[in-house]
Design a protein around this motif. Structure first.
Motif, short mmCIF file in Angstrom:
data_model
loop_
_atom_site.label_atom_id
_atom_site.label_comp_id
_atom_site.label_asym_id
_atom_site.label_seq_id
_atom_site.Cartn_x
_atom_site.Cartn_y
_atom_site.Cartn_z
N LEU A 195 4.87 -8.71 -4.45
CA LEU A 195 4.50 -9.35 -3.19
C LEU A 195 3.29 -8.60 -2.66
CD1 LEU A 195 8.02 -9.47 -1.48
CD2 LEU A 195 6.84 -11.35 -2.65
N VAL A 196 2.30 -9.35 -2.16
CA VAL A 196 1.09 -8.75 -1.59
C VAL A 196 0.87 -9.37 -0.22
CG1 VAL A 196 -1.41 -8.45 -1.84
CG2 VAL A 196 0.05 -8.44 -3.88
N SER A 197 0.67 -8.54 0.78
CA SER A 197 0.39 -9.04 2.13
C SER A 197 -1.12 -9.20 2.30
CB SER A 197 0.94 -8.10 3.20
OG SER A 197 0.58 -8.60 4.47
N THR A 198 -1.57 -10.44 2.36
CA THR A 198 -3.00 -10.70 2.52
C THR A 198 -3.48 -10.33 3.91
OG1 THR A 198 -2.54 -12.96 3.20
CG2 THR A 198 -3.04 -12.58 0.88
N LYS A 241 -12.54 -9.57 3.27
CA LYS A 241 -13.77 -9.19 3.96
C LYS A 241 -13.43 -8.45 5.25
CE LYS A 241 -16.70 -12.75 2.06
NZ LYS A 241 -17.29 -14.06 2.24
N GLU A 242 -12.37 -8.90 5.92
CA GLU A 242 -11.96 -8.24 7.18
C GLU A 242 -11.11 -7.01 6.94
OE1 GLU A 242 -10.94 -10.56 10.64
OE2 GLU A 242 -11.40 -12.38 9.51
N LEU A 243 -10.32 -7.01 5.87
CA LEU A 243 -9.46 -5.87 5.52
C LEU A 243 -9.78 -5.48 4.08
CD1 LEU A 243 -6.05 -7.22 6.92
CD2 LEU A 243 -7.62 -5.62 8.03
N PRO A 244 -10.87 -4.74 3.86
CA PRO A 244 -11.35 -4.51 2.49
C PRO A 244 -10.61 -3.45 1.68
CG PRO A 244 -12.81 -3.45 4.07
CD PRO A 244 -11.79 -4.22 4.87
N ASP A 245 -9.86 -2.59 2.32
CA ASP A 245 -9.22 -1.47 1.62
C ASP A 245 -7.86 -1.88 1.08
OD1 ASP A 245 -7.79 1.06 1.16
OD2 ASP A 245 -9.51 1.96 2.17
N ASP A 246 -7.51 -1.40 -0.12
CA ASP A 246 -6.18 -1.68 -0.68
C ASP A 246 -5.07 -1.20 0.24
OD1 ASP A 246 -7.41 -2.80 -2.88
OD2 ASP A 246 -6.88 -1.19 -4.26
N ALA A 247 -5.34 -0.17 1.02
CA ALA A 247 -4.35 0.35 1.97
C ALA A 247 -4.02 -0.67 3.05
CB ALA A 247 -4.84 1.65 2.61
N ASP A 248 -4.92 -1.64 3.26
CA ASP A 248 -4.70 -2.68 4.27
C ASP A 248 -3.74 -3.77 3.81
OD1 ASP A 248 -6.56 -1.51 6.03
OD2 ASP A 248 -8.23 -2.59 5.10
N HIS A 249 -3.35 -3.74 2.53
CA HIS A 249 -2.55 -4.82 1.97
C HIS A 249 -1.25 -4.28 1.36
CE1 HIS A 249 -5.89 -7.53 2.61
NE2 HIS A 249 -6.66 -6.54 2.20
N PRO A 250 -0.21 -4.12 2.20
CA PRO A 250 1.06 -3.66 1.66
C PRO A 250 1.48 -4.50 0.45
CG PRO A 250 1.14 -3.72 4.04
CD PRO A 250 -0.15 -4.39 3.63
N THR A 251 1.96 -3.82 -0.56
CA THR A 251 2.31 -4.44 -1.84
C THR A 251 3.68 -3.93 -2.25
OG1 THR A 251 -0.04 -4.55 -2.41
CG2 THR A 251 1.53 -4.71 -4.23
N PHE A 252 4.52 -4.84 -2.76
CA PHE A 252 5.88 -4.48 -3.12
C PHE A 252 6.19 -4.97 -4.53
CE2 PHE A 252 5.66 -4.90 1.42
CZ PHE A 252 6.41 -3.85 1.91
N ALA A 253 6.80 -4.11 -5.34
CA ALA A 253 7.32 -4.49 -6.65
C ALA A 253 8.71 -5.07 -6.45
CB ALA A 253 7.37 -3.28 -7.57
N LEU A 254 9.02 -6.11 -7.21
CA LEU A 254 10.33 -6.76 -7.11
C LEU A 254 11.18 -6.44 -8.33
CD1 LEU A 254 9.26 -10.27 -5.79
CD2 LEU A 254 10.15 -8.33 -4.47
#
Length: 127
Positions: A55-58, A111-124
């Motif tokens: 899961l990736v939070s855009t 473009k507004e949130l360019p850093d990977d840290a800005d996009h919480p990501t979860f393994a399922l």
């Protein structure tokens, strides 16, 4: 953390259509809200990298992200999973797989949130 609030149309109309039709490769994610304990359903695009679904939070630090952190037991469609947050330094290959699946609509979010840290990501992991 940053958060891009979706417009009313996306929240009230588009998300319902996406969950009903699977438009844009979407699947329905069900999480339990941390305060009300009611289910929250949202459409998500789920990349698979190395046989693992993610899961990736855009939009950044969204409500569903906070809910998953509070209770990592989620459902994708009718399948139960346990979500584990991916460290920032390990997100790049998942985000690279996610972006083409999600389509051009997500380019503006990066473009507004360019850093990977800005996009919480979860393994399922299947529960």
């Amino acid at each position: 953390m940053a958060y891009l609030k979706p417009p009313w149309f996306v929240r009230k109309i588009f998300n319902r259509i996406a969950m009903a039709t699977g438009v844009g490769n979407s699947q329905t994610l069900t999480v339990i809200k941390r305060v009300s304990k009611e289910p929250q359903k949202i459409p998500v695009v789920v990349p698979e990298v190395g046989g693992v679904k993610y899961l990736v939070s855009t939009r950044g630090e969204s409500e569903w992200v906070r809910n998953v952190r509070a209770n990592p037991n989620v459902k994708l469609g009718n399948t139960k999973y346990v979500a584990t947050e991916v460290p920032v330094e390990e997100r790049a290959p998942v985000i690279a797989a996610y972006r083409p699946l999600a389509g051009k609509v997500v380019d503006g979010y990066w473009k507004e949130l360019p850093d990977d840290a800005d996009h919480p990501t979860f393994a399922l992991t299947p529960a």
